[in-house]
Scaffold this active site. Sequence first.
Site, PDB file in Angstrom:
ATOM      1  N   GLY A  46       0.839  -1.187   0.000  1.00  0.00           N
ATOM      2  CA  GLY A  46       0.000   0.000   0.000  1.00  0.00           C
ATOM      3  C   GLY A  46       0.875   1.238   0.000  1.00  0.00           C
ATOM      4  CD  GLN A  51       3.138   5.773   2.868  1.00  0.00           C
ATOM      5  OE1 GLN A  51       2.155   5.219   2.392  1.00  0.00           O
ATOM      6  NE2 GLN A  51       4.167   5.122   3.385  1.00  0.00           N
ATOM      7  CB  CYS A  99       5.380   2.258   7.724  1.00  0.00           C
ATOM      8  SG  CYS A  99       4.762   3.772   6.953  1.00  0.00           S
ATOM      9  CG  LEU A 100       6.617   1.364   1.663  1.00  0.00           C
ATOM     10  CD1 LEU A 100       5.956   1.593   0.308  1.00  0.00           C
ATOM     11  CD2 LEU A 100       7.793   0.416   1.552  1.00  0.00           C
ATOM     12  CG  HIS A 141      -0.261   0.904   7.293  1.00  0.00           C
ATOM     13  ND1 HIS A 141       0.673   0.545   8.228  1.00  0.00           N
ATOM     14  CD2 HIS A 141       0.381   1.734   6.436  1.00  0.00           C
ATOM     15  CE1 HIS A 141       1.827   1.122   7.950  1.00  0.00           C
ATOM     16  NE2 HIS A 141       1.674   1.860   6.860  1.00  0.00           N
ATOM     17  CD  GLU A 142      -0.965   2.287   2.792  1.00  0.00           C
ATOM     18  OE1 GLU A 142      -0.630   3.480   2.597  1.00  0.00           O
ATOM     19  OE2 GLU A 142      -0.142   1.404   3.092  1.00  0.00           O
ATOM     20  CG  HIS A 145       0.231   6.698   5.656  1.00  0.00           C
ATOM     21  ND1 HIS A 145       1.330   7.238   6.282  1.00  0.00           N
ATOM     22  CD2 HIS A 145       0.516   5.392   5.466  1.00  0.00           C
ATOM     23  CE1 HIS A 145       2.252   6.300   6.456  1.00  0.00           C
ATOM     24  NE2 HIS A 145       1.768   5.173   5.982  1.00  0.00           N
TER      25      HIS A 145
END
Length: 188
Positions: A46, A51, A99-100, A141-142, A145
């Site tokens: 994702g 991000q 997480c990226l 999670h997304e 953000h």
Amino acid sequence: MAVLPIRISGEPVLHEAAVDVTDFDDRLRTLVTDMTETMAAAPGVGLAAPQVGVGLRLFVYAWTDAEERHHEGVAINPQLWISPTPTGEPDEDEESEGCLSFPGERYPLRRSPRAILRAVGLDNEPYELRAEGWLARILQHEYDHLEGTIYVDRLNHVHGKSAAKALRKNGWGTPGLSWLPGVDHLED
């Protein structure tokens, strides 16, 4: 198509609520295409617009479950409903996520086992997705953000202290830090 730099924790756009998408145009289609390519190159399951430095309410996701069913899409201006989150300590093997924007780190976090996502796609047509298990986790999670929350902000005290230590050790927490999938090597 282009791989975009992924912002690291400390970048202001990651810690602010994103704004609704209002223009469904070629720029939006290009952004979604680039985000999808970036997510695949990272690799991730994702990626939210903040991000990649864009404060818009949208994310992309792509994940294949244990039954080899592929779940992929874009959620624009999403709303998310979740079932109650279980109490107790998270299982480090079953509930750890990464997480990226906090690259190379993984921590256990309790999430709701079920979620309902309502959003629009690139065609501005509404849809609804009911998810369970890891797909529900990915959506939560997304979505976080888009609210200005990174998953490490939700960790319990013990794991939160570990994440804060990793933040300091890696020199994160300040604006201007990013990494480029396919170019920068990050330790797992």
